[in-house]
Write an enzyme that holds these catalytic residues in place. Structure first.
Site, PDB file in Angstrom:
ATOM      1  N   GLU A  23       3.322  11.973  22.747  1.00 44.71           N
ATOM      2  CA  GLU A  23       3.078  10.596  22.318  1.00 44.71           C
ATOM      3  C   GLU A  23       3.488  10.337  20.876  1.00 44.71           C
ATOM      4  O   GLU A  23       2.721   9.866  20.062  1.00 44.71           O
ATOM      5  CB  GLU A  23       1.598  10.208  22.543  1.00 44.71           C
ATOM      6  N   HIS A  43      -4.686  -1.317  27.694  1.00 48.47           N
ATOM      7  CA  HIS A  43      -5.736  -0.397  27.280  1.00 48.47           C
ATOM      8  C   HIS A  43      -6.280  -0.654  25.880  1.00 48.47           C
ATOM      9  O   HIS A  43      -7.384  -0.210  25.574  1.00 48.47           O
ATOM     10  CB  HIS A  43      -5.246   1.052  27.377  1.00 48.47           C
ATOM     11  N   HIS A  78      -9.932  -0.652  26.523  1.00 49.36           N
ATOM     12  CA  HIS A  78     -10.860   0.326  25.941  1.00 49.36           C
ATOM     13  C   HIS A  78     -11.927  -0.359  25.093  1.00 49.36           C
ATOM     14  O   HIS A  78     -13.096   0.036  25.107  1.00 49.36           O
ATOM     15  CB  HIS A  78     -10.100   1.326  25.062  1.00 49.36           C
ATOM     16  N   ARG A 100       5.491   7.225  24.855  1.00 53.93           N
ATOM     17  CA  ARG A 100       4.350   7.430  25.760  1.00 53.93           C
ATOM     18  C   ARG A 100       3.263   6.380  25.544  1.00 53.93           C
ATOM     19  O   ARG A 100       2.500   6.069  26.468  1.00 53.93           O
ATOM     20  CB  ARG A 100       3.781   8.852  25.606  1.00 53.93           C
ATOM     21  N   LYS A 143      -2.843  15.649  29.343  1.00 57.82           N
ATOM     22  CA  LYS A 143      -3.917  15.357  28.382  1.00 57.82           C
ATOM     23  C   LYS A 143      -5.232  15.835  28.975  1.00 57.82           C
ATOM     24  O   LYS A 143      -5.578  15.498  30.108  1.00 57.82           O
ATOM     25  CB  LYS A 143      -4.008  13.860  28.090  1.00 57.82           C
ATOM     26  N   HIS A 183     -13.372   1.479  34.298  1.00 52.83           N
ATOM     27  CA  HIS A 183     -12.170   1.576  33.483  1.00 52.83           C
ATOM     28  C   HIS A 183     -11.065   0.644  33.978  1.00 52.83           C
ATOM     29  O   HIS A 183     -10.503  -0.140  33.214  1.00 52.83           O
ATOM     30  CB  HIS A 183     -11.688   3.030  33.447  1.00 52.83           C
ATOM     31  N   LYS A 230       4.964   7.533  35.497  1.00 48.30           N
ATOM     32  CA  LYS A 230       4.265   8.297  34.462  1.00 48.30           C
ATOM     33  C   LYS A 230       5.020   9.581  34.135  1.00 48.30           C
ATOM     34  O   LYS A 230       5.166   9.950  32.968  1.00 48.30           O
ATOM     35  CB  LYS A 230       2.820   8.609  34.882  1.00 48.30           C
ATOM     36  N   ARG A 284      -7.352  31.330  25.033  1.00 48.54           N
ATOM     37  CA  ARG A 284      -6.273  30.559  24.372  1.00 48.54           C
ATOM     38  C   ARG A 284      -5.338  29.885  25.364  1.00 48.54           C
ATOM     39  O   ARG A 284      -4.208  29.553  25.035  1.00 48.54           O
ATOM     40  CB  ARG A 284      -5.447  31.431  23.420  1.00 48.54           C
ATOM     41  N   ASN A 297      -0.237   2.710  27.405  1.00 51.07           N
ATOM     42  CA  ASN A 297      -1.465   2.068  26.940  1.00 51.07           C
ATOM     43  C   ASN A 297      -1.529   0.582  27.250  1.00 51.07           C
ATOM     44  O   ASN A 297      -2.466  -0.094  26.826  1.00 51.07           O
ATOM     45  CB  ASN A 297      -1.567   2.248  25.436  1.00 51.07           C
ATOM     46  N   GLU A 321      -4.207   0.911  37.527  1.00 47.57           N
ATOM     47  CA  GLU A 321      -3.189   1.743  36.865  1.00 47.57           C
ATOM     48  C   GLU A 321      -1.856   1.680  37.618  1.00 47.57           C
ATOM     49  O   GLU A 321      -0.790   1.843  37.018  1.00 47.57           O
ATOM     50  CB  GLU A 321      -3.655   3.195  36.746  1.00 47.57           C
TER      51      GLU A 321
END
Ligand SMILES: NC(=O)c1ccc[n+]([C@@H]2O[C@H](COP(=O)([O-])OP(=O)(O)OC[C@H]3O[C@@H](n4cnc5c(N)ncnc54)[C@H](O)[C@@H]3O)[C@@H](O)[C@H]2O)c1
Ligand SMILES: [Zn+2]
Length: 367
Positions: free
Chosen positions: A240, A251, A255, A244, A146, A268, A230, A124, A248, A188
């Site tokens: 988010e 992106h 993406h 946040r 993340k 990417h 960041k 956990r 993006n 980035e």
């Protein structure tokens, strides 16, 4: 060495960036985690030289902790899968890791995401350390918590927010990183500058060539600032709920381009570069304040770094637009973009009419 704090209450941690840090891991970790007998499971991307992990292990064992054998995470996006995750859980159990022990992710965003998710779920949740070895992982994926894996149905569909106890970025790792990966990660850094720091943007534009040198002070300074940006955003909106999503920038289109052109066809950061250009056109069309001059400066910087600002779209813009609607950030089918207002400022949450996206994509499509 530069240290940047990520303030998140009791989950706060430090990001250390500098040369040779693999040999100083034990001293850089919170003391409670390096107590005698603590076990550390090292999990490293197979592309990272063996000597890197052994330096980490040596630093830990000299401090009295126990570095358990390194688990290999095969190089490539495909490692963000259930099989690698299960192998990490099994290795943790075989090494009898318990709740006081630590997993260490050594590699790029792939290793960080899958090892982080293994740490988030084993018993956990146990502590983990990020040791990013790509530019992208140093400035982006290792910070913010993340973690996750991909499904056939899409990228990053299963995951958890689980903050590391520390991020230790040894810039020496970048010496073996292929130049294409290095460039891609710089997208980035440019993104961070566009969304929050005009001064950083000016510095990047002043010496773009130095950013490609893994050992340059210019690169280290720029990466430290991007990490700070960041860290700021994440500390204000860890889950988010709003702000946040500004990260993006580039992106939503990026993406969609990655998915449409096929992962592995375009990196990417390359997709994000083209995405920022397309979203710049959208911002101008929607009247956010982003000007033709801002757009030209962004194009010039990306080009100077060696990143693309246009891409072949053999099927035209429509399949890309259809993909943006599948973005997991789309709420109730409506796509929300982060858009720039000027160099150094962007905001999330902009609805964009399909016609505006179509026009922007036509402008980044190679003839
Ligand atoms: N968690 C987050 O917040 C977050 C944010 C952005 C991206 N990501 C994820 O990060 C991943 C992309 O990360 P990435 O660009 O670092 O890719 P990556 O981890 O695949 O690394 C890129 C390539 O470089 C190799 N490599 C890594 N370190 C090396 C080194 N020091 N020397 C030589 N080769 C090395 C890898 O084997 C791989 O082939 C994606 O899966 C993306 O979804 C996560
Ligand atoms: Zn990205």
């Amino acid at each position: 060495m530069t240290t940047i704090r990520v303030p998140l209450g009791e989950r706060s941690y430090a990001v250390h960036l500098g040369a040779g840090l693999r040999r100083r891991v034990a001293e850089l970790l919170p003391a409670s985690h390096t107590a005698r007998g603590r076990r550390f499971l090292l999990a490293a991307d197979t592309a990272v030289p063996e000597s890197f992990s052994s330096a980490v292990a040596k630093s830990l064992s000299e401090a009295g902790a126990r570095a358990v054998d390194a688990v290999q995470v095969p190089s490539g996006e495909a490692s963000k899968c259930v099989a690698v995750l299960a192998a990490l859980w099994d290795a943790a159990a075989a090494a009898r890791l318990d709740r006081g022990d630590v997993m260490v992710a050594i590699g790029g965003g792939v290793a960080g995401d899958v090892v982080g998710f293994a740490a988030a779920t084993y018993m956990r949740g146990i502590a983990f350390v990020q040791m990013p070895t790509t530019v992208l992982a140093m400035v982006d994926s290792s910070v913010g918590g993340k973690t996750g894996i991909n499904l056939d149905a899409g990228k990053n569909l299963v995951g958890a927010v689980h903050q590391p106890i520390a991020v230790i970025a040894d810039t020496d790792a970048l010496a073996t990183l292929p130049i294409g990966e290095h460039r891609s990660g710089l997208a980035e850094v440019v993104k961070a500058a566009v969304l929050a720091d005009a001064e950083l943007f000016a510095r990047l534009a002043a010496e773009p060539a130095a950013l490609l040198d893994a050992r340059s002070a210019a690169l280290a300074t720029a990466m430290a600032r991007a990490i700070g940006i960041k860290a700021d955003v994440v500390s204000r909106d860890e889950h988010e709920r709003g702000e946040r999503a500004v990260l993006n920038l580039g992106h939503t289109i990026g993406h969609a381009l990655e998915a449409e052109l096929g992962y592995g066809t375009i990196r990417h950061g390359e997709a994000v570069a083209v995405g920022m250009i397309a979203e710049g056109h959208i911002a101008t069309a929607l009247g956010t304040g982003w000007t033709a001059e801002d757009q030209r400066a962004l194009e010039a910087l990306l080009r100077a770094i060696g990143l693309p600002i246009a891409v072949a779209l053999p099927e035209g813009p429509d399949p890309v637009i259809a993909r943006t609607a599948l973005d997991k950030k789309a709420r109730g089918g409506e796509v929300r973009y982060a858009l720039p207002h000027r160099i150094g400022h962007a905001t999330p949450g902009h609805p964009v009419p399909a016609e505006a996206a179509r026009a922007a994509l036509r402008r980044v499509a190679l003839p």
